[in-house]
Motif scaffolding. Structure first.
Motif, short mmCIF file in Angstrom:
data_model
loop_
_atom_site.label_atom_id
_atom_site.label_comp_id
_atom_site.label_asym_id
_atom_site.label_seq_id
_atom_site.Cartn_x
_atom_site.Cartn_y
_atom_site.Cartn_z
N ILE A 251 48.21 24.46 34.86
CA ILE A 251 47.29 23.17 35.43
C ILE A 251 46.75 22.27 34.35
O ILE A 251 45.95 22.74 33.39
CB ILE A 251 46.17 23.48 36.31
N SER B 244 48.75 19.12 31.75
CA SER B 244 49.92 19.07 30.97
C SER B 244 49.83 17.96 29.80
O SER B 244 50.53 17.02 29.57
CB SER B 244 51.17 18.51 31.72
N GLY C 216 48.57 22.15 27.48
CA GLY C 216 49.27 22.78 28.68
C GLY C 216 50.81 22.34 28.48
O GLY C 216 51.99 23.30 28.88
N VAL D 110 43.04 22.10 30.99
CA VAL D 110 42.31 20.78 31.39
C VAL D 110 41.22 20.26 30.12
O VAL D 110 40.95 21.42 29.56
CB VAL D 110 41.74 20.75 32.77
N LYS E 56 36.45 21.68 38.55
CA LYS E 56 37.24 21.09 39.83
C LYS E 56 38.57 21.85 40.01
O LYS E 56 38.95 22.17 41.36
CB LYS E 56 37.42 19.55 39.50
N VAL E 57 39.18 22.30 38.98
CA VAL E 57 40.37 22.99 38.96
C VAL E 57 40.25 24.31 39.75
O VAL E 57 40.92 24.88 40.59
CB VAL E 57 41.18 23.15 37.74
N SER F 264 41.87 26.50 28.30
CA SER F 264 41.24 25.53 27.67
C SER F 264 40.00 26.23 26.93
O SER F 264 39.52 27.34 26.98
CB SER F 264 40.21 24.66 28.71
N GLU G 108 43.76 29.11 23.13
CA GLU G 108 44.83 28.55 22.51
C GLU G 108 44.51 28.25 20.94
O GLU G 108 43.54 27.59 20.83
CB GLU G 108 45.39 27.18 23.11
N GLU H 121 47.80 20.67 16.58
CA GLU H 121 48.71 19.43 16.73
C GLU H 121 49.56 19.20 15.38
O GLU H 121 49.08 19.39 14.42
CB GLU H 121 48.25 18.23 17.29
N SER I 194 40.29 16.18 18.25
CA SER I 194 39.76 16.48 19.75
C SER I 194 39.31 17.58 19.66
O SER I 194 38.59 17.98 20.66
CB SER I 194 40.90 16.00 20.61
N CYS I 195 39.43 18.40 18.64
CA CYS I 195 38.92 19.81 18.74
C CYS I 195 37.59 20.04 17.72
O CYS I 195 36.78 20.59 18.36
CB CYS I 195 39.96 21.04 18.66
N ASP J 173 33.99 21.21 19.43
CA ASP J 173 33.82 22.63 19.39
C ASP J 173 32.79 23.09 18.85
O ASP J 173 31.87 23.89 18.99
CB ASP J 173 35.12 23.26 18.96
N ARG K 140 42.28 10.87 18.84
CA ARG K 140 41.04 11.05 19.24
C ARG K 140 39.93 11.53 18.19
O ARG K 140 40.60 12.38 17.35
CB ARG K 140 41.07 12.03 20.51
#
Ligand code: NAD
Length: 434
Positions: free
Chosen positions: A6, A8, A12, A84, A101-102, A120, A151, A155, A259-260, A264, A327
């Motif tokens: 869930i 992508s 994902g 997500v 939500k998921v 995530s 994970e 990238e 983005s991490c 984080d 990002r």
């Protein structure tokens, strides 16, 4: 194994494609209709070396498909991965609304035993909350297990990282879930580390924070090198040759972005404070990262004096090479610093320009079609992201195209001696003369 993912996005999609490539049947779910349509039409919405090929191969082999429906994914898989976003809130803690939500969406369509895996990056103890949520929203009381499987892909080399991981961390509380997880990862032939759920969640935040700390450590040393005339590259080699330390992540530069790491670190600080065990060292890591960029922009200002109306070229805008991800890119922060002071910024990036324009991250920036076009008539060049393309460029041509051959190398890509010989005024990070 039948698996659904869930979400992508960068994680994902690569995970789904690689799982399919080792023989599993994978359904990639995303609630972004445009993304699903793009994937179904055979196009890949992100740039990641090798990914397109893996996706095409597995779609053709009927091992990989795309859907908007979480129900479709949950119904047709034994194991459901959640990948997500977990973006930061203004106070640094994690926005867990996507995960919650998921969890509710899965609960609503759960009719038989499933393993729900959180991929995530989440704060420690999130797995407990996901399990509580599913239990609360699944009226039928269906049996399930929650697993944490953080994970570690990077990238830019995500497919390779996914296929050849250093280790696979599985945080599980029961043998049934663990057995299924081991079956999924068996083809990867990598060391599997089994922990409880809380430890697995914590491993991810602790690992990213440590890597960010290493970057800030060498960046702080780069400032001392500049003040003392030492060379940070030599110091990093000297430190890194010690096996206990290692050379990787000791590259002085503009600081970490993406983005991490920034999110984080902020999240780890926030959760440590919430737990009453504040990790104050990480605040200093953040501060050094911020100062590093400010020092760089000051260096530009000190050299060029007034920035207003100066034509400044920037090479590289993505947060690192070989990705289109922009990002929280430090390169963009630098561009915006210069734009705010009235400079004319002409930029080129091999993959990131369209996304920056789409997201309006750099209002006023002039995007150019090539690295040479970007330096045309420029009074200075900033190397902000170390794409290989810039390494192979004809520097004589660059010099000819520029108004004044001044270069600020934010990633220490070029050799200072060579640049000086070529007639450039060269400024690196933490290097003699720079
Ligand atoms: P991303 O934004 O690229 O992808 C997330 C996807 O989830 C998007 O396509 C979005 O449309 C989809 N989505 C959101 N809500 C959904 C829902 N309810 N149902 C279906 N799809 C939904 O994010 P990412 O970079 O892949 O990161 C995902 C997670 O993995 C984050 O927690 C991140 O911290 C972590 N992570 C990222 C990396 C990385 O390098 N990007 C590496 C390791 C871990």
């Amino acid at each position: 194994m039948d698996i659904s993912i869930i979400g992508s996005g960068y994680v994902g999609l690569v995970t789904g494609a690689c799982f399919a490539d080792v023989g599993h049947n994978v359904i990639c779910v995303d609630n972004d209709r445009k993304k699903v349509e793009t994937l179904r039409s055979g196009k890949v919405p992100i740039y990641e070396p090798g990914l397109e090929e893996v996706i095409h191969r597995n779609v053709s082999a009927h091992r990989l498909r795309f859907t908007e429906s979480t129900e479709d994914g949950v119904k047709h898989s034994q194991v459901v991965f959640i990948a997500v976003p977990t973006p930061p809130l203004a106070n640094g803690s994690v926005d867990l609304t996507y995960i919650e939500k998921v969890a509710r969406e899965i609960a609503a369509v759960l009719t038989e035993y499933r393993v729900i895996v959180d991929k995530s990056t989440v704060p420690v103890k999130t797995g407990e909350k996901v399990a509580d949520t599913i239990r609360r929203y699944n009226k039928a009381g269906v049996d399930f297990d929650v697993v944490s499987n953080p994970e570690f892909l990077r990238e830019g080399c995500a497919v390779n990282d996914l296929m050849n991981p250093d280790r696979i961390v599985i945080g599980a509380n029961g043998d049934r879930a663990l057995a299924l997880m081991k079956k999924i990862y068996e083809p990867f032939m990598a060391p599997i580390m089994v922990t409880d759920i809380n430890s697995a969640e914590l491993i991810k935040h602790a690992a990213n924070s440590f890597l960010a700390l290493k970057i800030s450590y060498i960046n702080a040393i780069s400032a001392i090198c500049e003040a003392s005339g030492a060379d940070v590259e030599k110091v990093a080699d000297g430190i890194g040759a010690d096996k206990r330390i290692g050379r990787s992540f000791l590259n002085a530069g503009l600081g970490y972005g993406g983005s991490c790491f920034p999110k984080d670190l902020a999240a780890f600080i926030a959760i440590s404070e919430q737990l009453g065990a504040p990790f104050t060292l990480l605040k200093e890591v953040q501060e050094i990262n911020k100062t590093q960029r400010e020092r760089f922009v000051k260096k530009i200002r000190d050299t060029l004096w007034v920035l207003k109306d100066k034509k400044i070229a920037i090479w590289g805008l993505t947060f690192k090479p070989d990705t289109d991800d922009v990002r929280s890119s430090v390169a963009i922060d630098v561009a915006n610093d210069l734009l705010r002071e009235g400079a004319v910024v002409q930029a080129y990036d091999p993959k990131g320009m369209a996304r920056i324009e789409e997201l309006k991250l750099c209002p006023g920036i002039e995007m150019k079609g090539s690295a040479l076009e970007a330096v045309s008539d420029a009074e200075a060049l900033i190397l902000a992201t170390e794409w290989n393309e810039f390494n192979n460029i004809d520097l004589d041509e660059v010099k000819k195209a520029m108004h004044t051959p001044i270069i600020f190398d934010g990633r220490n890509l070029f050799d200072p001696g060579t640049m000086t010989q070529l007639g450039f005024q060269y400024y690196g990070i933490g290097r003699a003369g720079g």
